[in-house]
Design a protein around this motif. Structure first.
Motif, PDB file in Angstrom:
ATOM      1  N   THR A 173      24.413  34.040  55.542  1.00 41.69           N
ATOM      2  CA  THR A 173      25.796  33.913  55.087  1.00 41.69           C
ATOM      3  C   THR A 173      26.142  32.466  54.766  1.00 41.69           C
ATOM      4  OG1 THR A 173      26.520  35.856  56.341  1.00 41.69           O
ATOM      5  CG2 THR A 173      28.194  34.231  55.772  1.00 41.69           C
ATOM      6  N   ASP A 192      21.776  36.872  60.171  1.00 41.79           N
ATOM      7  CA  ASP A 192      22.832  37.227  59.231  1.00 41.79           C
ATOM      8  C   ASP A 192      23.753  36.052  58.968  1.00 41.79           C
ATOM      9  OD1 ASP A 192      21.701  39.696  59.277  1.00 41.79           O
ATOM     10  OD2 ASP A 192      23.350  40.701  60.326  1.00 41.79           O
ATOM     11  N   ARG A 225      26.865  42.625  51.629  1.00 42.06           N
ATOM     12  CA  ARG A 225      25.780  42.955  52.569  1.00 42.06           C
ATOM     13  C   ARG A 225      26.271  43.001  54.016  1.00 42.06           C
ATOM     14  NH1 ARG A 225      23.278  44.994  55.584  1.00 42.06           N
ATOM     15  NH2 ARG A 225      21.087  44.709  56.237  1.00 42.06           N
ATOM     16  N   ASN A 237      31.925  38.073  57.199  1.00 46.24           N
ATOM     17  CA  ASN A 237      30.862  37.164  56.777  1.00 46.24           C
ATOM     18  C   ASN A 237      31.153  36.583  55.403  1.00 46.24           C
ATOM     19  OD1 ASN A 237      29.610  38.550  59.046  1.00 46.24           O
ATOM     20  ND2 ASN A 237      27.701  37.634  58.345  1.00 46.24           N
ATOM     21  N   LEU A 267      18.696  41.380  50.211  1.00 39.03           N
ATOM     22  CA  LEU A 267      19.204  41.208  51.571  1.00 39.03           C
ATOM     23  C   LEU A 267      19.123  42.476  52.415  1.00 39.03           C
ATOM     24  CD1 LEU A 267      22.342  38.971  50.855  1.00 39.03           C
ATOM     25  CD2 LEU A 267      20.000  38.279  51.371  1.00 39.03           C
ATOM     26  N   ALA A 325      22.503  41.812  47.169  1.00 33.21           N
ATOM     27  CA  ALA A 325      22.662  42.416  48.489  1.00 33.21           C
ATOM     28  C   ALA A 325      21.748  43.626  48.653  1.00 33.21           C
ATOM     29  CB  ALA A 325      24.122  42.819  48.700  1.00 33.21           C
ATOM     30  N   ALA A 357      27.031  38.019  50.154  1.00 30.76           N
ATOM     31  CA  ALA A 357      27.274  37.960  51.595  1.00 30.76           C
ATOM     32  C   ALA A 357      28.299  39.013  52.020  1.00 30.76           C
ATOM     33  CB  ALA A 357      27.744  36.563  51.992  1.00 30.76           C
ATOM     34  N   ALA A 399      24.257  31.297  51.691  1.00 33.72           N
ATOM     35  CA  ALA A 399      24.850  31.833  50.465  1.00 33.72           C
ATOM     36  C   ALA A 399      26.070  31.018  50.068  1.00 33.72           C
ATOM     37  CB  ALA A 399      25.233  33.299  50.669  1.00 33.72           C
ATOM     38  N   SER A 408      31.186  32.704  54.510  1.00 33.51           N
ATOM     39  CA  SER A 408      30.446  32.177  53.368  1.00 33.51           C
ATOM     40  C   SER A 408      31.355  31.372  52.447  1.00 33.51           C
ATOM     41  CB  SER A 408      29.807  33.343  52.602  1.00 33.51           C
ATOM     42  OG  SER A 408      28.998  32.877  51.550  1.00 33.51           O
TER      43      SER A 408
END
Length: 317
Positions: free
Chosen positions: A10, A6, A47, A52, A205, A201, A44, A13, A56
């Motif tokens: 992140t 993850d 999701r 996060n 994702l 997302a 990010a 992204a 990002s």
């Protein structure tokens, strides 16, 4: 393992957003990529959550600053500040509101509504314009003068046979409208990037934390109407001249945007109940883009809907 995955997504992204924002100089496709640079940050946040999203945004700021410095010299590391102010921080604010929810009393979840989300976006645009105004207070002509001086060489380049004085006068006349256009352009950028980020997302994702807002239930808060009316009144009184006229005009244009969406919501609802509605709706969009004056009619339709409840009366909601 999942946490590291993850975080990797992140950070990637953020880097994609920061570097993508610099592609504006590479051509038409680069302009589109740069315009949608906030989308990975939204993806990010939608999701993995706001924490996060913050990570990002930091990654995007650093990646943008370092890439700008590598391409154009060490002093361009300051590009990161512009990216953080105009892209990363606004995305975080919008995502923060977008992820707000509460129980709806019927066993479901009520998410922060689309009308209020757009109000957050136009408020941020107004803050950016106000910041630009404060930053240029010491310059000749203030914000209007700075914009006019930026536009003048572009106008002279596009109309090489025009006298410099004409280019200067035209730039001065267009400066106020350009500021309003830029503010609206930024709001549309955030809306489109948010929708694209939510799509990414969900589809790429593994899932989004909130559902997509529905245009059929779009409803701006009451304060937007008062800002629109006050902005129009001030613009009429001062004639659009000076800083007050410029800021009032920008406020009125920004406040009209939710009513444009509200009017389109009415049109979408009615189209669903009309044979050949899809064709009619496509024609409305084409006319609005080509002629522009239908946009005013759609805004008025949205303004009327706020009181008359056209969607409710027609069963189009």
């Amino acid at each position: 393992m999942r946490i590291s995955r993850d975080i990797t997504i992140t950070l990637a992204a953020g880097a994609l957003s920061g570097v993508g924002s610099l592609l504006v100089v590479t051509g038409a496709l680069g302009v589109i990529a740069a315009y949608l640079a906030p989308a990975p940050l939204f993806a990010a946040a939608f999701r993995f959550g706001l924490a996060n999203g913050l990570l990002s945004a930091v990654a995007g700021t650093i990646a943008g600053a370092l890439t700008a410095a590598a391409l154009a010299g060490p002093e361009q590391v300051l590009y990161g500040i512009g990216y953080a102010v105009a892209t990363a921080l606004p995305v975080l604010v919008i995502a923060r509101f977008a992820l707000l929810s509460r129980p709806d009393g019927a066993g479901g979840t009520e998410w922060y509504p689309g009308g209020r989300l757009m109000t957050v976006a136009i408020t941020l645009a107004a803050i950016l314009v106000a910041g630009g105004w404060l930053f240029t207070l010491g310059a000749e002509g203030g914000l209007r003068g700075e914009v006019a001086r930026t536009l003048e060489p572009l106008i002279a380049l596009m109309a090489a046979d025009a006298a410099t004085a004409d280019a200067a006068a035209l730039a001065e006349g267009l400066a106020g409208r350009f500021v309003a256009f830029a503010a609206c352009f930024w709001v549309v950028q955030m809306v489109l990037s948010g929708l694209l980020g939510r799509f990414a997302a969900e589809r790429l994702l593994g899932g989004a934390m909130r559902p997509l807002p529905s245009i059929s239930t779009f409803d701006p808060p009451e304060v937007v109407r008062w800002v629109l009316m006050a902005g129009l009144a001030l613009t009429l009184v001062v004639g659009g001249d000076g800083d007050l006229g410029l800021l009032a005009g920008v406020a009125a244009v920004l406040a009209s945007m939710p009513y444009l969406v509200l009017g389109l919501g009415v049109a979408h609802g009615l189209a669903r109940r009309t044979r050949g509605g899809g064709f009619i709706l496509a024609a409305v969009y084409m006319l609005a883009l080509m002629l522009r004056w239908p946009i005013l009619l759609i805004v008025i339709l949205g303004f009327v809907e706020r009181w008359a409840g056209l969607r409710r009366r027609s069963g189009a909601a």
